[in-house]
Design a protein around this motif. Structure first.
Motif, PDB file in Angstrom:
ATOM      1  N   THR A   1       0.907  -1.216  -0.374  1.00 44.87           N
ATOM      2  CA  THR A   1      -0.357   0.166   0.343  1.00 44.87           C
ATOM      3  C   THR A   1       1.193   1.836  -0.198  1.00 44.87           C
ATOM      4  O   THR A   1       0.337   2.124  -0.416  1.00 44.87           O
ATOM      5  N   VAL A   2       2.048   1.251   0.672  1.00 46.13           N
ATOM      6  CA  VAL A   2       2.759   2.654   0.848  1.00 46.13           C
ATOM      7  C   VAL A   2       3.300   2.705  -0.276  1.00 46.13           C
ATOM      8  O   VAL A   2       4.053   3.113  -1.065  1.00 46.13           O
ATOM      9  N   ALA A   3       3.997   1.589  -0.930  1.00 48.13           N
ATOM     10  CA  ALA A   3       3.969   1.827  -2.532  1.00 48.13           C
ATOM     11  C   ALA A   3       3.601   2.858  -3.595  1.00 48.13           C
ATOM     12  O   ALA A   3       4.629   3.245  -4.219  1.00 48.13           O
ATOM     13  N   ASN A   4       2.297   3.268  -3.504  1.00 46.14           N
ATOM     14  CA  ASN A   4       0.982   3.554  -4.053  1.00 46.14           C
ATOM     15  C   ASN A   4       2.205   4.776  -4.595  1.00 46.14           C
ATOM     16  O   ASN A   4       2.024   5.483  -5.087  1.00 46.14           O
ATOM     17  N   LEU A   5       2.344   5.483  -3.349  1.00 45.27           N
ATOM     18  CA  LEU A   5       2.767   6.825  -2.885  1.00 45.27           C
ATOM     19  C   LEU A   5       4.568   7.102  -3.731  1.00 45.27           C
ATOM     20  O   LEU A   5       4.637   7.915  -4.019  1.00 45.27           O
ATOM     21  N   TYR A   6       5.046   6.149  -4.307  1.00 41.12           N
ATOM     22  CA  TYR A   6       6.259   6.146  -4.513  1.00 41.12           C
ATOM     23  C   TYR A   6       6.816   5.875  -6.323  1.00 41.12           C
ATOM     24  O   TYR A   6       8.016   6.056  -6.671  1.00 41.12           O
TER      25      TYR A   6
ATOM     26  N   VAL B   1       4.419  18.275  -7.884  1.00 40.82           N
ATOM     27  CA  VAL B   1       3.261  16.901  -8.069  1.00 40.82           C
ATOM     28  C   VAL B   1       3.900  16.089  -7.255  1.00 40.82           C
ATOM     29  O   VAL B   1       3.188  15.196  -6.734  1.00 40.82           O
ATOM     30  N   ALA B   2       5.337  15.946  -7.627  1.00 41.11           N
ATOM     31  CA  ALA B   2       5.566  14.501  -6.376  1.00 41.11           C
ATOM     32  C   ALA B   2       5.399  14.714  -5.135  1.00 41.11           C
ATOM     33  O   ALA B   2       5.013  14.316  -4.395  1.00 41.11           O
ATOM     34  N   MET B   3       5.560  16.164  -4.776  1.00 48.93           N
ATOM     35  CA  MET B   3       5.403  16.472  -2.705  1.00 48.93           C
ATOM     36  C   MET B   3       4.343  16.296  -3.199  1.00 48.93           C
ATOM     37  O   MET B   3       3.816  15.964  -1.620  1.00 48.93           O
ATOM     38  N   LEU B   4       3.021  16.316  -3.924  1.00 48.46           N
ATOM     39  CA  LEU B   4       1.753  15.978  -2.869  1.00 48.46           C
ATOM     40  C   LEU B   4       0.982  15.157  -2.208  1.00 48.46           C
ATOM     41  O   LEU B   4       0.503  15.133  -1.431  1.00 48.46           O
ATOM     42  N   PRO B   5       1.219  14.096  -3.477  1.00 47.37           N
ATOM     43  CA  PRO B   5       0.967  12.659  -2.307  1.00 47.37           C
ATOM     44  C   PRO B   5       1.536  12.454  -0.937  1.00 47.37           C
ATOM     45  O   PRO B   5       0.803  12.332   0.090  1.00 47.37           O
TER      46      PRO B   5
ATOM     47  N   ILE C   1      -4.457  16.361  -9.003  1.00 48.44           N
ATOM     48  CA  ILE C   1      -5.563  16.527  -7.315  1.00 48.44           C
ATOM     49  C   ILE C   1      -5.439  14.676  -7.897  1.00 48.44           C
ATOM     50  O   ILE C   1      -5.594  14.345  -6.501  1.00 48.44           O
ATOM     51  N   ALA C   2      -5.072  13.102  -8.204  1.00 49.28           N
ATOM     52  CA  ALA C   2      -5.034  12.464  -8.307  1.00 49.28           C
ATOM     53  C   ALA C   2      -4.255  11.814  -7.514  1.00 49.28           C
ATOM     54  O   ALA C   2      -4.616  10.900  -6.592  1.00 49.28           O
ATOM     55  N   ALA C   3      -2.843  12.544  -7.779  1.00 52.00           N
ATOM     56  CA  ALA C   3      -1.753  12.443  -7.024  1.00 52.00           C
ATOM     57  C   ALA C   3      -2.290  12.676  -5.267  1.00 52.00           C
ATOM     58  O   ALA C   3      -1.990  12.050  -4.145  1.00 52.00           O
ATOM     59  N   SER C   4      -2.749  13.909  -5.466  1.00 56.07           N
ATOM     60  CA  SER C   4      -2.983  14.938  -3.664  1.00 56.07           C
ATOM     61  C   SER C   4      -4.245  13.081  -3.663  1.00 56.07           C
ATOM     62  O   SER C   4      -4.648  12.894  -1.695  1.00 56.07           O
ATOM     63  N   ALA C   5      -5.144  13.256  -3.559  1.00 52.67           N
ATOM     64  CA  ALA C   5      -6.482  11.922  -3.257  1.00 52.67           C
ATOM     65  C   ALA C   5      -5.511  10.568  -3.055  1.00 52.67           C
ATOM     66  O   ALA C   5      -5.931  10.315  -1.782  1.00 52.67           O
ATOM     67  N   LEU C   6      -4.656  10.556  -3.715  1.00 50.42           N
ATOM     68  CA  LEU C   6      -4.092   9.178  -3.456  1.00 50.42           C
ATOM     69  C   LEU C   6      -2.816   9.286  -2.475  1.00 50.42           C
ATOM     70  O   LEU C   6      -3.529   7.632  -1.656  1.00 50.42           O
ATOM     71  N   GLY C   7      -2.772  10.241  -2.606  1.00 51.02           N
ATOM     72  CA  GLY C   7      -1.355  10.646  -0.803  1.00 51.02           C
ATOM     73  C   GLY C   7      -3.034  10.306   0.352  1.00 51.02           C
ATOM     74  O   GLY C   7      -2.921   9.834   1.607  1.00 51.02           O
TER      75      GLY C   7
ATOM     76  N   TYR D   1       2.540  12.125  14.571  1.00 50.49           N
ATOM     77  CA  TYR D   1       4.575  11.058  14.008  1.00 50.49           C
ATOM     78  C   TYR D   1       3.972  10.920  12.549  1.00 50.49           C
ATOM     79  O   TYR D   1       5.163  11.897  12.232  1.00 50.49           O
ATOM     80  N   ILE D   2       3.483  10.560  12.227  1.00 45.39           N
ATOM     81  CA  ILE D   2       3.217  10.530  10.508  1.00 45.39           C
ATOM     82  C   ILE D   2       3.172  11.252   9.896  1.00 45.39           C
ATOM     83  O   ILE D   2       3.533  12.133   8.458  1.00 45.39           O
ATOM     84  N   ALA D   3       1.950  12.605  10.331  1.00 43.46           N
ATOM     85  CA  ALA D   3       1.482  13.660   9.646  1.00 43.46           C
ATOM     86  C   ALA D   3       2.854  14.545   9.442  1.00 43.46           C
ATOM     87  O   ALA D   3       3.381  14.740   8.767  1.00 43.46           O
ATOM     88  N   GLY D   4       3.633  14.418  11.013  1.00 43.47           N
ATOM     89  CA  GLY D   4       4.613  15.274  10.871  1.00 43.47           C
ATOM     90  C   GLY D   4       5.865  14.557   9.950  1.00 43.47           C
ATOM     91  O   GLY D   4       6.928  15.475   9.066  1.00 43.47           O
ATOM     92  N   SER D   5       6.260  13.429   9.745  1.00 47.12           N
ATOM     93  CA  SER D   5       7.258  12.542   8.817  1.00 47.12           C
ATOM     94  C   SER D   5       7.060  12.919   7.638  1.00 47.12           C
ATOM     95  O   SER D   5       8.241  13.562   6.930  1.00 47.12           O
ATOM     96  N   PHE D   6       5.748  13.012   7.637  1.00 50.69           N
ATOM     97  CA  PHE D   6       5.213  12.920   5.269  1.00 50.69           C
ATOM     98  C   PHE D   6       5.322  14.550   5.230  1.00 50.69           C
ATOM     99  O   PHE D   6       5.235  14.542   4.296  1.00 50.69           O
ATOM    100  N   LEU D   7       5.015  15.739   6.358  1.00 46.27           N
ATOM    101  CA  LEU D   7       5.596  16.970   6.085  1.00 46.27           C
ATOM    102  C   LEU D   7       7.500  16.948   4.979  1.00 46.27           C
ATOM    103  O   LEU D   7       7.077  17.824   4.941  1.00 46.27           O
ATOM    104  N   GLY D   8       7.992  16.260   6.042  1.00 44.47           N
ATOM    105  CA  GLY D   8       9.416  16.397   5.941  1.00 44.47           C
ATOM    106  C   GLY D   8       9.332  15.375   4.303  1.00 44.47           C
ATOM    107  O   GLY D   8       9.781  16.300   3.873  1.00 44.47           O
TER     108      GLY D   8
END
Length: 391
Positions: free
Chosen positions: A26-31, A54-58, A107-113, A344-351
């Motif tokens: 599931t996490v692979a979808n982001l990368y 665009v790569a940042m949006l997910p 938009i799709a990339a944001s929704a995927l994330g 924790y994860i929200a902070g990490s993925f803002l990073g």
């Protein structure tokens, strides 16, 4: 059978394996997009800096999903929530496949994330079922699956994209999510929700957790800078490999993901070490490894062996820090594990979002040396947080 408690009944090895593999898939979808960025930019006729956004949006969507959706795991049945998010993930992947312009793609990339928070729902559920003395090792196993998914996602999308185009990656991923949904619906045990907390109270309590839990604050800051360093490298690797120094393509960029699998597979060992030696010791080593990886790539990054060594050190250091951070966060409050993990994860993925933007930006304006300086700067910040942050 009589001597086994409820957790042991639910956490047998086949189930642990299914959960770990699910985290990775599931996490692979982001990368998937990272080795394909140059091809996607060419399809929609946009610049490297634009495709970096665009790569940042997910990553931003992933962070928001953890703030708004993951806490629901504390008050609702988790298996049903995981199935719903898998359906949303499948739809988002199909939208990426059918994207006709850069706006639809964004938009799709944001929704995927936003939808793709399934790994952390699984990790918090597994953590709830584990005994305290096994929690670090179990989280390490889940994160081993997660990081393996991140690393192999680039190999998979790089090779598939090379021969069939970048859109093929997303239709295959969508079908995979539907199959996974059916497997998890049948395999996961039903959880016991806590029905007496309202959603608005749940969200407000997250700010309270940040205020009252110094370990959560420090871990979140550490996650922010370590993920920025990790993703900053991976979003720019394809640009370096396609430069005249290497003349390589998406397939070779994807194959670099295989180098980090050693770091991913070490996660259960790191978790066990953290259980014995303490998280501060392991995190100190982690910062040193990531710092050295960027120093090596600054000096020897235009040689293939320098990149290989840098990737191995970077992945090992990042994974070790992430295991320790999540283990100590999950040990804080048994009744608020989803919310703690959400913060924790929200902070990490803002990073991650920061790394996804500044990686391509640094490369576009300052070249490979700019990327390495960005990575070194994140580790100076990590050292300061780890050394002077008050737990």
């Amino acid at each position: 059978m009589e001597g086994m408690n409820r957790s042991e009944l639910k956490l047998r090895k086949p189930l642990i394996l299914i959960m770990a593999v699910s985290c990775g898939l599931t996490v692979a979808n982001l990368y998937y997009m990272q080795p394909l960025l140059a091809d996607v930019a060419e399809t929609f006729h946009v610049s490297l800096a634009s495709i970096g956004i665009v790569a940042m949006l997910p990553q931003i969507g992933y962070g928001l999903g953890h703030i708004l959706i993951l806490p629901i795991g504390d008050i609702r049945e988790r298996r049903k929530l995981i199935v719903i998010m898998l359906v949303c993930t499948s739809v988002s992947l199909l939208c990426l496949f059918f994207a006709v312009n850069i706006v639809m793609l964004a938009i799709a990339a944001s929704a995927l994330g936003f939808a793709c928070i399934i790994p952390q729902l699984i990790i918090t559920y597994a953590s709830k079922l584990a005994s305290p003395e096994q929690r670090g090792q179990l989280i390490g196993t889940m994160l081993s699956g997660l990081l393996t998914g991140i690393l192999l996602s680039r190999t998979f999308s790089g090779i598939l994209g090379e021969y069939f185009g970048w859109r093929a990656v997303y239709i295959v991923a969508a079908v995979t999510m539907v199959v996974l949904m059916l497997i998890l619906r049948k395999s996961l045990p039903v959880s016991e929700p806590a029905p007496d907390i309202r959603y608005t109270q749940l969200l407000k309590s997250m700010a309270g957790l940040l205020r009252t839990e110094p370990v959560l604050r420090i871990s979140t800051l550490m996650g922010f800078v370590m993920f920025a360093a990790f993703i900053g490298f991976w979003t720019t690797l394809i640009f370096l490999l396609e430069s005249p120094h290497f003349n390589m393509g998406p397939q070779e960029a994807g194959l670099f993901g295989l180098l980090g699998v050693a770091g991913a597979l070490s996660a259960p060992i790191v978790g066990k070490l953290a259980d014995k030696r303490g998280s501060r010791f392991v995190i100190s080593v982690s910062i040193f490894l990531v710092l050295i990886s960027y120093v090596v790539m600054f000096i020897f990054g235009f040689r293939i062996w320098g990149l290989i060594l840098g990737v191995i050190l970077l992945d090992l250091g990042h994974q070790s820090c992430n295991v320790c951070n999540q283990a100590r966060v999950q040990s804080l409050n048994p009744e608020a594990r989803s919310r703690l993990n959400a913060v924790y994860i929200a902070g990490s993925f803002l990073g991650s979002a920061l790394g996804s933007f500044f990686g391509p930006f640094s490369f576009a304006y300052f070249g490979w040396y700019g990327v390495c300086i960005f990575g070194i700067a994140t580790q100076i910040a990590a050292f300061a947080i780890h050394k002077f942050g008050k737990l």
